[in-house]
Design a protein around this motif. Structure first.
Motif, PDB file in Angstrom:
ATOM      1  N   ALA A 109     -10.050   3.125  -9.541  1.00 54.05           N
ATOM      2  CA  ALA A 109      -9.127   4.087  -9.055  1.00 54.05           C
ATOM      3  C   ALA A 109      -8.317   4.745 -10.325  1.00 54.05           C
ATOM      4  O   ALA A 109      -7.942   5.815  -9.986  1.00 54.05           O
ATOM      5  N   THR A 110      -8.082   3.962 -11.159  1.00 55.89           N
ATOM      6  CA  THR A 110      -7.331   4.555 -12.483  1.00 55.89           C
ATOM      7  C   THR A 110      -8.152   5.646 -13.159  1.00 55.89           C
ATOM      8  O   THR A 110      -7.786   6.919 -13.251  1.00 55.89           O
ATOM      9  N   ARG A 111      -9.549   5.512 -13.217  1.00 55.72           N
ATOM     10  CA  ARG A 111     -10.255   6.537 -13.737  1.00 55.72           C
ATOM     11  C   ARG A 111     -10.492   7.903 -12.743  1.00 55.72           C
ATOM     12  O   ARG A 111     -10.271   8.986 -13.253  1.00 55.72           O
ATOM     13  N   LEU A 112     -10.461   7.491 -11.527  1.00 55.89           N
ATOM     14  CA  LEU A 112     -10.551   8.604 -10.665  1.00 55.89           C
ATOM     15  C   LEU A 112      -9.437   9.753 -10.536  1.00 55.89           C
ATOM     16  O   LEU A 112      -9.229  10.794 -10.716  1.00 55.89           O
ATOM     17  N   ILE A 113      -8.068   8.779 -10.942  1.00 54.11           N
ATOM     18  CA  ILE A 113      -6.820   9.653 -10.820  1.00 54.11           C
ATOM     19  C   ILE A 113      -6.910  10.332 -12.198  1.00 54.11           C
ATOM     20  O   ILE A 113      -6.265  11.602 -11.873  1.00 54.11           O
ATOM     21  N   MET A 114      -7.275   9.875 -13.200  1.00 55.11           N
ATOM     22  CA  MET A 114      -7.232  10.686 -14.506  1.00 55.11           C
ATOM     23  C   MET A 114      -8.097  11.685 -14.317  1.00 55.11           C
ATOM     24  O   MET A 114      -7.759  12.958 -14.649  1.00 55.11           O
ATOM     25  N   GLN A 115      -9.325  11.610 -13.817  1.00 60.58           N
ATOM     26  CA  GLN A 115     -10.230  12.617 -13.735  1.00 60.58           C
ATOM     27  C   GLN A 115      -9.788  13.840 -12.969  1.00 60.58           C
ATOM     28  O   GLN A 115     -10.069  15.002 -13.021  1.00 60.58           O
ATOM     29  N   GLN A 116      -9.075  13.696 -11.688  1.00 57.95           N
ATOM     30  CA  GLN A 116      -8.655  14.284 -10.856  1.00 57.95           C
ATOM     31  C   GLN A 116      -7.118  14.853 -11.105  1.00 57.95           C
ATOM     32  O   GLN A 116      -6.619  15.919 -10.234  1.00 57.95           O
ATOM     33  N   ALA A 117      -6.419  14.679 -12.035  1.00 58.84           N
ATOM     34  CA  ALA A 117      -5.044  14.875 -12.328  1.00 58.84           C
ATOM     35  C   ALA A 117      -4.734  16.321 -12.191  1.00 58.84           C
ATOM     36  O   ALA A 117      -3.796  16.786 -11.783  1.00 58.84           O
ATOM     37  N   GLY A 118      -5.550  17.159 -12.728  1.00 55.53           N
ATOM     38  CA  GLY A 118      -5.265  18.506 -13.014  1.00 55.53           C
ATOM     39  C   GLY A 118      -6.078  19.295 -11.771  1.00 55.53           C
ATOM     40  O   GLY A 118      -5.693  20.620 -11.813  1.00 55.53           O
ATOM     41  N   ALA A 119      -6.599  18.970 -11.055  1.00 57.51           N
ATOM     42  CA  ALA A 119      -7.394  19.585 -10.072  1.00 57.51           C
ATOM     43  C   ALA A 119      -6.576  20.176  -8.951  1.00 57.51           C
ATOM     44  O   ALA A 119      -6.783  21.178  -8.108  1.00 57.51           O
ATOM     45  N   GLY A 120      -5.466  19.464  -8.632  1.00 55.13           N
ATOM     46  CA  GLY A 120      -4.706  19.941  -7.312  1.00 55.13           C
ATOM     47  C   GLY A 120      -5.226  19.593  -6.058  1.00 55.13           C
ATOM     48  O   GLY A 120      -5.011  20.094  -4.940  1.00 55.13           O
ATOM     49  N   VAL A 164     -10.491   9.474 -20.790  1.00 49.71           N
ATOM     50  CA  VAL A 164     -10.214   8.571 -21.781  1.00 49.71           C
ATOM     51  C   VAL A 164     -10.915   7.235 -21.509  1.00 49.71           C
ATOM     52  O   VAL A 164     -11.288   6.862 -20.195  1.00 49.71           O
ATOM     53  N   PRO A 165     -11.481   6.638 -22.235  1.00 49.27           N
ATOM     54  CA  PRO A 165     -12.261   5.605 -22.071  1.00 49.27           C
ATOM     55  C   PRO A 165     -11.216   4.274 -21.861  1.00 49.27           C
ATOM     56  O   PRO A 165     -10.203   3.988 -22.157  1.00 49.27           O
ATOM     57  N   ILE A 166     -12.117   3.353 -20.929  1.00 52.60           N
ATOM     58  CA  ILE A 166     -11.511   2.576 -20.316  1.00 52.60           C
ATOM     59  C   ILE A 166     -12.459   1.304 -20.783  1.00 52.60           C
ATOM     60  O   ILE A 166     -13.585   1.120 -20.373  1.00 52.60           O
ATOM     61  N   MET A 213     -19.284  -7.216 -14.468  1.00 55.41           N
ATOM     62  CA  MET A 213     -18.143  -6.215 -13.998  1.00 55.41           C
ATOM     63  C   MET A 213     -18.171  -5.090 -14.981  1.00 55.41           C
ATOM     64  O   MET A 213     -18.228  -3.953 -14.684  1.00 55.41           O
ATOM     65  N   ALA A 214     -17.661  -5.609 -16.067  1.00 56.95           N
ATOM     66  CA  ALA A 214     -17.460  -4.466 -17.182  1.00 56.95           C
ATOM     67  C   ALA A 214     -18.854  -3.902 -17.444  1.00 56.95           C
ATOM     68  O   ALA A 214     -18.649  -2.516 -17.805  1.00 56.95           O
ATOM     69  N   GLY A 215     -19.958  -4.349 -17.521  1.00 55.05           N
ATOM     70  CA  GLY A 215     -21.380  -3.505 -17.413  1.00 55.05           C
ATOM     71  C   GLY A 215     -21.550  -2.606 -16.445  1.00 55.05           C
ATOM     72  O   GLY A 215     -22.216  -1.525 -16.657  1.00 55.05           O
ATOM     73  N   ASP A 216     -20.820  -2.953 -15.113  1.00 54.01           N
ATOM     74  CA  ASP A 216     -20.924  -2.338 -14.119  1.00 54.01           C
ATOM     75  C   ASP A 216     -20.084  -0.687 -14.178  1.00 54.01           C
ATOM     76  O   ASP A 216     -20.899   0.323 -13.967  1.00 54.01           O
ATOM     77  N   VAL A 217     -18.884  -0.862 -14.799  1.00 50.65           N
ATOM     78  CA  VAL A 217     -18.053   0.160 -14.716  1.00 50.65           C
ATOM     79  C   VAL A 217     -17.167   0.635 -15.788  1.00 50.65           C
ATOM     80  O   VAL A 217     -16.685   1.700 -15.990  1.00 50.65           O
ATOM     81  N   ALA A 218     -17.091  -0.246 -16.854  1.00 58.48           N
ATOM     82  CA  ALA A 218     -16.176  -0.088 -18.035  1.00 58.48           C
ATOM     83  C   ALA A 218     -16.965   0.666 -19.092  1.00 58.48           C
ATOM     84  O   ALA A 218     -18.348   0.580 -19.118  1.00 58.48           O
ATOM     85  N   ASP A 219     -16.068   1.483 -20.002  1.00 59.38           N
ATOM     86  CA  ASP A 219     -16.882   1.994 -21.088  1.00 59.38           C
ATOM     87  C   ASP A 219     -16.879   1.275 -22.139  1.00 59.38           C
ATOM     88  O   ASP A 219     -18.043   1.231 -23.069  1.00 59.38           O
ATOM     89  N   GLY A 220     -16.310  -0.042 -22.072  1.00 62.68           N
ATOM     90  CA  GLY A 220     -16.613  -0.964 -23.128  1.00 62.68           C
ATOM     91  C   GLY A 220     -16.009  -2.456 -22.703  1.00 62.68           C
ATOM     92  O   GLY A 220     -15.500  -2.510 -21.731  1.00 62.68           O
ATOM     93  N   LEU A 221     -16.213  -3.415 -23.591  1.00 60.34           N
ATOM     94  CA  LEU A 221     -15.757  -4.780 -23.412  1.00 60.34           C
ATOM     95  C   LEU A 221     -15.122  -5.316 -24.780  1.00 60.34           C
ATOM     96  O   LEU A 221     -15.813  -5.131 -25.758  1.00 60.34           O
ATOM     97  N   ILE A 222     -13.983  -5.705 -24.814  1.00 57.68           N
ATOM     98  CA  ILE A 222     -13.558  -6.445 -25.978  1.00 57.68           C
ATOM     99  C   ILE A 222     -13.660  -8.046 -25.760  1.00 57.68           C
ATOM    100  O   ILE A 222     -13.363  -8.415 -24.457  1.00 57.68           O
ATOM    101  N   GLY A 223     -14.007  -8.854 -26.406  1.00 56.30           N
ATOM    102  CA  GLY A 223     -14.102 -10.344 -26.433  1.00 56.30           C
ATOM    103  C   GLY A 223     -12.770 -11.096 -26.600  1.00 56.30           C
ATOM    104  O   GLY A 223     -11.742 -10.417 -27.032  1.00 56.30           O
ATOM    105  N   HIS A 224     -12.824 -12.294 -25.898  1.00 59.18           N
ATOM    106  CA  HIS A 224     -11.689 -13.177 -26.141  1.00 59.18           C
ATOM    107  C   HIS A 224     -11.598 -13.722 -27.459  1.00 59.18           C
ATOM    108  O   HIS A 224     -12.671 -14.011 -28.162  1.00 59.18           O
ATOM    109  N   PRO A 225     -10.389 -14.102 -28.104  1.00 61.68           N
ATOM    110  CA  PRO A 225     -10.165 -14.576 -29.296  1.00 61.68           C
ATOM    111  C   PRO A 225     -11.066 -15.899 -29.593  1.00 61.68           C
ATOM    112  O   PRO A 225     -11.479 -16.384 -30.785  1.00 61.68           O
TER     113      PRO A 225
END
Length: 348
Positions: free
Chosen positions: A122-133, A161-163, A175-187
């Motif tokens: 949803a966040t990615r969709l809003i960013m992508q369409q933000a300027g389309a009107g 913007v990468p998510i 899920m990260a592999g499904d839709v995210a641009d990257g993954l950070i690991g836990h400390p």
């Protein structure tokens, strides 16, 4: 490019002056990205501040709790900070733990991996369409978004913007592999946990989504306590492990290596208010399994082993139950030891 040439560090500092100074130190050392954590400060406001105070280094939320903000607010915040930074921002979303979402934020938690997937989409969709009107419509189990009559008048500085997302267990990694641009690991992740849980998880997600591994950025995290006094280093790292051991969500990490009893003892001590007994429950073997603690050569060996599994690497000092001065000192040693620009100055 080696993963060791793509170093990330956390934004830490008692004051905003400290935050700026440490970010600029990381920038000068050739660190690729500084990630703003969310617990005592907002990750979003820190990232915005650092975007305006730096020139080259990437800035990121590390992590922003996704369920406590609407996708609309996440989207416009990300677009704002990307503009402020000249295209240096990464939006990193995570679920956080159930108790904090529900009791601190009064936010719905649900099933975290499907919930976070929808937040990202949803966040990615809003960013992508933000300027389309044009109308923006997203329907899922957690979000039902219907935006009409809105167009963002501020031009985006780049196409997207990468998510990224954070993941501990296999479901979130998939899920990260499904839709995210990257993954950070836990400390607090062992090499075995990375090999058996995280990497197979996101690789399965990439496969089922028909995505290429080359288009996914994996940045595991290593908690590093660099200190010639090895006993002191172990003690500093022990306190960070103790913090996470009190959270039941992380029990599978301990169980994999036979440390369930240690974690249970730490959690029990915390809940009865015996704070001295919390770190006492964490053995040296447990510290060695999850952290890099000791003289630089020893720490470097563990960091290099982790980097072999990665595209870049996120290095953090011990962060819990230590003084602000100690935290800053360990952070400074880490940047000095692993900053690519500083390493380039070392004699061959």
């Amino acid at each position: 490019m080696s993963a060791l040439d793509r170093i990330s560090v956390a934004a830490i500092g008692t004051t905003v002056v400290d935050l700026e100074a440490e970010a600029k130190s990381a920038e000068a050392a050739g660190v690729e990205c500084v990630w703003a954590p969310e617990l005592f400060r907002s990750s979003v406001t820190q990232a915005a501040y650092l975007a305006g105070r730096t020139e080259r280094i990437d800035v990121a939320t590390g992590i922003a709790w996704a369920f406590t903000r609407s996708p609309f607010i996440l989207a416009v915040s990300a677009l704002d900070i990307d503009e402020m930074s000249g295209g240096r921002f990464r939006l990193v979303l995570g679920s956080g733990v159930k108790r904090l979402n529900e009791t601190w934020h009064n936010a719905e938690y649900g099933k975290p991996a499907p919930h976070l997937r929808e937040a990202i989409e949803a966040t990615r969709l809003i960013m992508q369409q933000a300027g389309a009107g044009e109308p923006i419509r997203y329907q899922g189990d957690y979000y039902d978004i219907d935006i009409k009559g809105w167009v963002r008048p501020h031009p985006a500085v780049r196409e997207s913007v990468p998510i990224y997302t954070a993941a501990v267990q296999a479901g979130m990694a998939r899920m990260a592999g499904d839709v995210a641009d990257g993954l950070i690991g836990h400390p607090i992740q062992s090499l075995r946990w990375i090999d058996e849980v995280v990497v197979p998880g996101f690789e399965r997600g990439l496969s089922r989504a028909g995505r290429e591994r080359a288009n996914f950025d994996y940045l595991p995290t290593v908690c590093c306590a660099i200190d010639d006094d090895e006993a002191q280093a172990l003690e500093m790292a022990r306190r960070t492990i103790a913090f996470y051991a009190t959270v039941r969500t992380y029990m599978p990490l301990w169980e994999l290596h036979g440390f369930a009893d240690n974690a249970s003892a730490a959690g029990d001590a915390f809940r009865r208010g015996d704070l001295a007994a919390v770190p006492a429950a964490i053995s040296d073997e447990m510290v060695e399994t999850y952290c890099a603690a000791g003289p630089l050569d020893k720490v470097r060996e563990r960091v290099e082993a982790t980097a072999e599994r990665a595209d870049g690497i996120f290095l953090t000092p011990p962060t819990y139950f230590i003084s602000a001065g100690e935290l800053s000192e360990y952070q400074g040693r880490l940047i000095e030891a692993f900053g690519p620009a500083d390493r380039a100055k070392e004699p061959a």
